[in-house]
Each structure stands twice: as structure tokens, then as C-alpha cells.
Design a protein around this motif. Structure first.
Motif, mmCIF file in Angstrom:
data_model
loop_
_atom_site.group_PDB
_atom_site.id
_atom_site.type_symbol
_atom_site.label_atom_id
_atom_site.label_comp_id
_atom_site.label_asym_id
_atom_site.label_seq_id
_atom_site.Cartn_x
_atom_site.Cartn_y
_atom_site.Cartn_z
ATOM 1 N N LEU A 1 -8.817 -4.622 -0.861
ATOM 2 C CA LEU A 1 -9.166 -3.357 -1.504
ATOM 3 C C LEU A 1 -7.914 -2.512 -1.746
ATOM 4 N N ALA A 2 -6.944 -2.630 -0.843
ATOM 5 C CA ALA A 2 -5.706 -1.858 -0.990
ATOM 6 C C ALA A 2 -4.945 -2.271 -2.249
ATOM 7 N N VAL A 3 -4.997 -3.544 -2.604
ATOM 8 C CA VAL A 3 -4.324 -4.016 -3.819
ATOM 9 C C VAL A 3 -5.097 -3.559 -5.061
ATOM 10 N N ILE A 4 -6.420 -3.549 -4.970
ATOM 11 C CA ILE A 4 -7.243 -3.149 -6.122
ATOM 12 C C ILE A 4 -7.107 -1.652 -6.403
ATOM 13 N N ALA A 5 -7.122 -0.832 -5.343
ATOM 14 C CA ALA A 5 -7.338 0.603 -5.541
ATOM 15 C C ALA A 5 -6.140 1.501 -5.254
ATOM 16 N N LEU A 6 -5.114 0.997 -4.579
ATOM 17 C CA LEU A 6 -4.000 1.874 -4.189
ATOM 18 C C LEU A 6 -2.758 1.590 -5.034
ATOM 19 N N PRO A 7 -1.864 2.578 -5.147
ATOM 20 C CA PRO A 7 -0.601 2.327 -5.843
ATOM 21 C C PRO A 7 0.202 1.263 -5.093
ATOM 22 N N PRO A 8 0.970 0.434 -5.819
ATOM 23 C CA PRO A 8 1.720 -0.644 -5.153
ATOM 24 C C PRO A 8 2.585 -0.163 -3.989
ATOM 25 N N TRP A 9 3.208 1.012 -4.094
ATOM 26 C CA TRP A 9 4.108 1.452 -3.011
ATOM 27 C C TRP A 9 3.364 1.642 -1.693
ATOM 28 N N ALA A 10 2.050 1.933 -1.771
ATOM 29 C CA ALA A 10 1.289 2.160 -0.535
ATOM 30 C C ALA A 10 1.124 0.882 0.270
ATOM 31 N N ASN A 11 1.294 -0.281 -0.395
ATOM 32 C CA ASN A 11 1.107 -1.556 0.288
ATOM 33 C C ASN A 11 2.390 -2.139 0.860
ATOM 34 N N ALA A 12 3.457 -1.350 0.865
ATOM 35 C CA ALA A 12 4.727 -1.844 1.419
ATOM 36 C C ALA A 12 4.560 -2.108 2.923
ATOM 37 N N GLY A 13 5.326 -3.054 3.408
ATOM 38 C CA GLY A 13 5.326 -3.319 4.850
ATOM 39 C C GLY A 13 4.188 -4.216 5.290
ATOM 40 N N ASN A 14 3.987 -4.306 6.612
ATOM 41 C CA ASN A 14 2.938 -5.146 7.173
ATOM 42 C C ASN A 14 1.578 -4.486 6.941
ATOM 43 N N PRO A 15 0.488 -5.270 7.013
ATOM 44 C CA PRO A 15 -0.843 -4.686 6.815
ATOM 45 C C PRO A 15 -1.103 -3.499 7.756
ATOM 46 N N GLU A 16 -0.546 -3.582 8.958
ATOM 47 C CA GLU A 16 -0.763 -2.512 9.946
ATOM 48 C C GLU A 16 -0.121 -1.194 9.505
ATOM 49 N N ASP A 17 0.882 -1.287 8.606
ATOM 50 C CA ASP A 17 1.605 -0.078 8.195
ATOM 51 C C ASP A 17 0.777 0.808 7.261
ATOM 52 N N LEU A 18 -0.268 0.248 6.642
ATOM 53 C CA LEU A 18 -1.037 1.012 5.658
ATOM 54 C C LEU A 18 -1.678 2.250 6.294
ATOM 55 N N ALA A 19 -2.268 2.078 7.476
ATOM 56 C CA ALA A 19 -2.918 3.211 8.146
ATOM 57 C C ALA A 19 -1.899 4.309 8.456
ATOM 58 N N VAL A 20 -0.686 3.890 8.814
ATOM 59 C CA VAL A 20 0.374 4.863 9.113
ATOM 60 C C VAL A 20 0.737 5.621 7.832
ATOM 61 N N THR A 21 0.904 4.881 6.728
ATOM 62 C CA THR A 21 1.228 5.496 5.443
ATOM 63 C C THR A 21 0.155 6.531 5.068
ATOM 64 N N LEU A 22 -1.116 6.139 5.223
ATOM 65 C CA LEU A 22 -2.202 7.025 4.786
ATOM 66 C C LEU A 22 -2.445 8.192 5.747
ATOM 67 N N SER A 23 -1.829 8.128 6.933
ATOM 68 C CA SER A 23 -1.977 9.256 7.861
ATOM 69 C C SER A 23 -0.985 10.371 7.536
ATOM 70 N N ASP A 24 -0.033 10.084 6.649
ATOM 71 C CA ASP A 24 0.918 11.113 6.199
ATOM 72 C C ASP A 24 0.261 11.894 5.066
ATOM 73 N N PRO A 25 -0.034 13.203 5.286
ATOM 74 C CA PRO A 25 -0.799 13.979 4.293
ATOM 75 C C PRO A 25 -0.164 13.957 2.900
ATOM 76 N N GLU A 26 1.163 13.961 2.857
ATOM 77 C CA GLU A 26 1.851 14.001 1.566
ATOM 78 C C GLU A 26 1.664 12.683 0.811
ATOM 79 N N LEU A 27 1.832 11.563 1.522
ATOM 80 C CA LEU A 27 1.676 10.243 0.900
ATOM 81 C C LEU A 27 0.225 10.017 0.494
ATOM 82 N N ARG A 28 -0.666 10.488 1.364
ATOM 83 C CA ARG A 28 -2.088 10.335 1.064
ATOM 84 C C ARG A 28 -2.452 11.113 -0.211
ATOM 85 N N ALA A 29 -1.904 12.309 -0.339
ATOM 86 C CA ALA A 29 -2.183 13.122 -1.535
ATOM 87 C C ALA A 29 -1.610 12.452 -2.783
#
Ligand SMILES: [Zn+2]
Length: 531
Positions: free
Chosen positions: A293-321
Motif C-alpha cells: 500500500l505504501a508503494v501505491i499511495a505514498l510518495p516515493p521518498w516516504a518509502n526510503a530505508g527499511n520497511p520499519e523506517d516508514l512508521a518513523v517517517t510518518l511520525s514526523d508531523p512535517e513529513l506526514r503533512a
């Protein structure tokens, strides 16, 4: 005929030679792993005889594009494939080879797949993986590609940059080892990390090594929608630069605004072919693809790193916005419609099978927030089916004589799989049956001999298998016997765990592997290494 007693005799069938010729009536005699006689064998006897009267006898189907890397070890009965008449599968596609996984953190996804199947890493390289497949035994013949993403992870982890000269040399060395161990070529998955970090130069340098070993380059394009044409051009550039045969994987045009681009991509293939590039394609016959779903719906930069890193990325309010804004633009520009995205695998079993629109409503939030919340949990693999292709494009691609059938599937046993939290794409159970049922019998888009050619000698040509994919004296006895009137895909997106019906017998390496709707548990498949 000097032999009058065979190990196996198939009598009275309508034989499709796999090369596209009209069907003809013949018996087939098998000794050991080979076809030794073909014609009127009525005076002969055999240890085992199968009456194929009224049925089509074809070469076993070759599935050039699968992700059965875990299945070949832990679901070796390969029931979903056998029931469709498939006798050989190529794994290691889209840049991902389980055989190249290690215990490093970058391979957490691969290890999760393995652990989900009750397995564990017991090898350190492709040679060890293939030996493990051989030791356990598999119902189908198996070959593997060396995945570029896996090679890159072995050498440079998830680094988001070009390789240094030393790193590139190390990747070439890793690839050479994999080819030496029997890998049949190089695959890439440029829509996934870390494959997406590679440029034409890196890919060409590796493809040259594969070319020297006589292998081919199979690629999941960088973008299958807005940048489809640019991505096909990139694949052709790599093939031309490296002097390697090219396989365009699961060809399609994703997202409504890109429908019709298959006309221009097939014209690009024509033009490159005219310049001498050897290009073939594969396709699965559905209007939905299925992936993370992350590949279908999120910008490519959000998928950088290991799968575990996605939750960390999305917990940053600025990146999430930023991600939320990107998703809004994707939606408003017609790039996605949330009701066309249905969850397929999810830690919340009750979400499976529902569209993002429905789930957002049930959760009282905006579809974008629903997705960001779900992926932000970081609690496991979330995949979805995206109904994003047009039937016109599917038929356009299928009409091209260079297109073979490749399922993009994971082989399964319907009785051993929990259907609750995981809804596979029906392609795993239905691809080959669907072609024969829907596009041959119902729509007459392909003749039966031509459809069989696309499932047999055409992939065999790409794979360099001169003694498979056709029925002839001296060829390997990989054989499928089916009823062209009865063959039927029974899997649907709602209820995918249903075996195809209409295949009456499947022979793998001279042994009956499937008979009367049941596996024989013979596990006679071979590991097919590049010679
Ligand atoms: Zn792919």
C-alpha cells in the motif's frame, strides 16, 4: 519404433506442439525424464497410461515471472500453479531474490516472509539456496534470476546514492557468483527501494556481467504509469548499452490518465527491435495490480530505508503533512481513486477486502489520514489491490505476439493458507486458466495453439531452454493435459483461494505431478540452472 514399452504413455490426445502449429492427434511415450516417441503408439504398452482422448496435450506451462521464492521451500506442492498446468517457474523477479538474502537488517522483509512460512535463512548465497530447494524437493521445475535490489543490499545496504567504483565492482562480483551458481539472468525492481536508487549506468554495468554469462535482463519498470514511456526507454537503454536480451515484466499502463500508452510502448519495442535489440514481454490478464500500500499511495521518498523506517517517517508531523499534500495532489489530478484501492493483507483482519473509501468512512476520517494512520502503526505488511488498468490495454498487450504469460504470483496451497489476514491476488490461482477460459474460449482474442505458444515455447526461447516448452521426441517430458471446454479460473478477488479446474493431468520431468484434481506429491521438479 524400437521402444515398445514406456514408463508413461499418454494416448489419444490432441497435441499442441507449443510452437503454435494446429493441434494434431498423437500418442506420447515417455521414458525417464524425456519424450521418446510421438505418433500412433497403439501397439505399445507402458507402466502407466493416461487416456487423453478428447483432451489437449500441451507442453507444461512455463511461468517466467513469479515470486514463489518462499513457496519453493515451504509450499513445495505448488498446488495453485500445478492446478493450472504450470510445470516450471522463474523466481527472483522484480529485483528480489530470496537466495541472495542475508541476516543483515536490510533483509528484514525477506526474513519476515520466511518466518511467516515457518522457515529461516539457512544459506548465505544463491548456490546454497538452490541446493536447499533441491534437497527439499519441489513439485515444479524452478529457476531463479539474481535480483538487483538484493545484490545492492548485500553490498551497500539501503544507501540512497550511486555506488562507488569499489561497490559497483563488488556488486558485479556478487552477480558473477550468482550466475556461476546457476542464476539465469538479472532482474530489477526500479519502483522499489533500493532498486529505485540505481541509474542507467549502474544497471548497464551489471547487465553486462549477465550478458557475458548468456543471461537476460528482466525489469519491473521504474514507473508503470505517468512515466511509463520514459521507463520503457530506460530499460531499452540498459539493454542496448549492455548488449543483453530484455524482458519487460508484467507490462501494463497504471492509472486512468495513462490508459492507452501501451500503444506507444509497444511501438517503442518495435523500434528497438528494428535496431537489433532482443525484447520480449510478459503480462498477467487482470485490470488490478497488487503490491505494498505504501508503494501505491505514498510518495516515493516516504518509502526510503527499511520497511520499519516508514512508521518513523510518518511520525514526523512535517513529513506526514508533506506526504498528505502529495496524496491530495495525486487524487485531484486523477492519479488515484481511493475506492479503487482494496486492502489485501493487513494486520487488522477486518479491513481485508474493503476499499480505502469504505474504511475511511467506517473510521470517520479522510482516506489520506486513514492510510497514514494505518501505515504509521508499523505493525506489519500492508498490501492492496489497485484496480488501475483498462481492459482495452490488457487486450492490446495480449494481442502482441511477443507477449508471454507471466503470473507475478506466489504459489500456494489453498488448504494450508489462512485466508483471514491475507487475500492474495487471484493471479496466483488463475492466470493461465483465465487466458484459456476468457481470452481463448470466450473472446477468441487468441487461438488455442497461439495461447499455448505464449505459455511454452516463447518463454522457453527467452530462457534459452531448447529442450522444454515444446512437445517433440528428445524434449523433457513436462506435459499438461487439459479440457479446453472446461478449463476455468475459480479464484476471485473476494475469494482467491480456489484452484483452477479443467487440468486433468500434469507431468513434471516424466512423472505425474497432478491427476484428477489432486497433487500426486511426487515432487519431481528440477532446479534448472543456467548451463
Ligand atoms: Zn514486479
Amino acid at each position: 519404433v524400437t521402444i515398445t514399452r514406456f514408463d508413461l504413455l499418454l494416448t489419444g490426445g490432441h497435441v499442441a506442439d507449443g510452437l503454435g502449429s494446429s493441434l494434431f492427434r498423437a500418442d506420447i511415450g515417455v521414458v525417464g525424464e524425456k519424450i521418446v516417441a510421438l505418433g500412433d503408439l497403439s501397439p505399445c504398452t507402458a507402466t502407466e497410461t493416461f487416456d487423453a482422448t478428447g483432451l489437449v496435450v500441451a507442453p507444461g506451462f512455463i511461468d517466467i515471472h513469479t515470486h514463489s521464492d518462499v513457496s519453493v521451500l515451504y509450499t513445495p506442492g505448488m498446488e495453485s500453479s500445478l492446478a493450472q498446468g504450470v510445470t516450471s517457474e522463474v523466481v527472483g523477479n522484480c529485483g528480489i531474490s530470496l537466495g541472495l538474502a542475508t541476516s543483515a537488517p536490510e533483509f528484514s522483509l525477506e526474513r519476515r516472509w520466511l518466518e511467516g512460512a515457518g522457515g529461516k535463512l539457512s544459506w548465505t548465497n544463491l548456490k546454497g539456496f538452490l541446493a536447499e530447494v533441491e534437497a527439499r524437493g519441489c513439485a515444479l521445475n524452478i529457476a531463479t534470476l539474481a535480483g538487483h535490489g538484493s545484490l545492492r543490499k548485500r553490498v551497500m545496504g539501503m544507501a540512497q546514492r550511486p555506488p562507488s567504483q569499489t561497490e559497483l565492482t563488488a556488486m558485479q562480483h556478487e552477480l558473477a557468483n550468482a550466475l556461476e551458481a546457476g542464476a539465469i539472468g538479472l532482474s530489477s525492481g526500479l519502483e522499489y527501494v533500493p532498486g529505485s536508487y540505481a541509474d542507467v549506468g549502474e544497471l548497464t554495468a551489471l547487465a553486462k556481467i549477465a550478458a557475458q554469462a548468456g543471461g537476460f535482463y528482466a525489469t519491473h519498470l521504474r514507473d508503470e504509469g505517468d512515466l511509463l514511456e520514459e521507463s520503457v526507454a530506460e530499460a531499452i537503454a540498459v539493454a542496448e548499452g549492455a548488449g543483453i536480451a530484455l524482458q519487460l515484466s508484467h507490462h501494463k499502463a497504471e492509472r486512468r490518465r495513462n490508459w492507452g500508452k501501451t500503444l506507444s510502448t509497444l511501438a517503442m519495442v518495435d523500434a528497438a527491435q528494428a535496431r537489433g535489440v532482443d525484447i520480449l514481454l510478459d503480462q498477467y490478464p487482470y485490470t488490478a495490480y497488487q503490491t505494498s500500500l505504501a508503494v501505491i499511495a505514498l510518495p516515493p521518498w516516504a518509502n526510503a530505508g527499511n520497511p520499519e523506517d516508514l512508521a518513523v517517517t510518518l511520525s514526523d508531523p512535517e513529513l506526514r503533512a508533506r506526504a498528505r499534500t502529495w496524496m491530495g495532489e495525486l487524487e485531484s489530478s486523477g492519479g488515484i481513486s481511493w475506492d479503487a484501492v482494496e486492502l489485501a493483507s493487513c494486520p487488522h483482519a477486518s479491513y481485508v477486502g474493503k476499499s480505502i473509501t469504505t474504511l475511511a468512512k467506517e473510521n470517520g476520517c479522510d482516506p489520506r489520514d486513514f492510510i497514514l494512520n494505518l501505515l504509521g502503526e508499523g505493525s506489519g505488511w500492508v498490501s492492496a489491490a489497485h484496480f488501475a488498468m483498462s481492459e482495452v490495454d490488457v487486450a492490446q498487450i495480449l494481442s502482441d505476439p511477443r507477449v508471454m504469460i507471466g503470473s507475478d504470483s506466489v504459489a500456494m496451497n489453498p488448504h494450508a493458507t489462512s485466508a483471514d489476514a491475507h487475500r492474495p491476488h487471484p493471479r496466483s490461482y488463475g492466470t493461465f486458466a483465465r487466458i484459456l477460459e476468457h481470452y481463448v474460449r470466450d473472446k477468441s482474442l487468441l487461438s488455442l495453439p497461439e495461447a499455448i505458444r505464449r505459455m511454452t515455447s516463447l518463454p522457453a526461447r527467452r530462457l534459452g531452454w531448447s529442450d522444454r516448452g515444446r512437445l517433440a521426441v528428445g524434449a523433457f517430458a513436462d506435459i499438461t493435459v487439459f479440457s479446453p471446454e472446461d478449463i476455468q479460473e475459480r479464484a476471485t478477488f473476494i475469494a482467491p483461494h480456489a484452484l483452477a479446474t479443467g487440468v486433468r493431468a500434469v507431468v513434471v520431468a516424466g512423472q505425474l505431478a497432478w491427476l484428477d484434481g489432486q497433487p500426486t506429491q511426487g515432487h519431481s521438479g528440477k532446479v534448472l540452472r543456467a548451463s
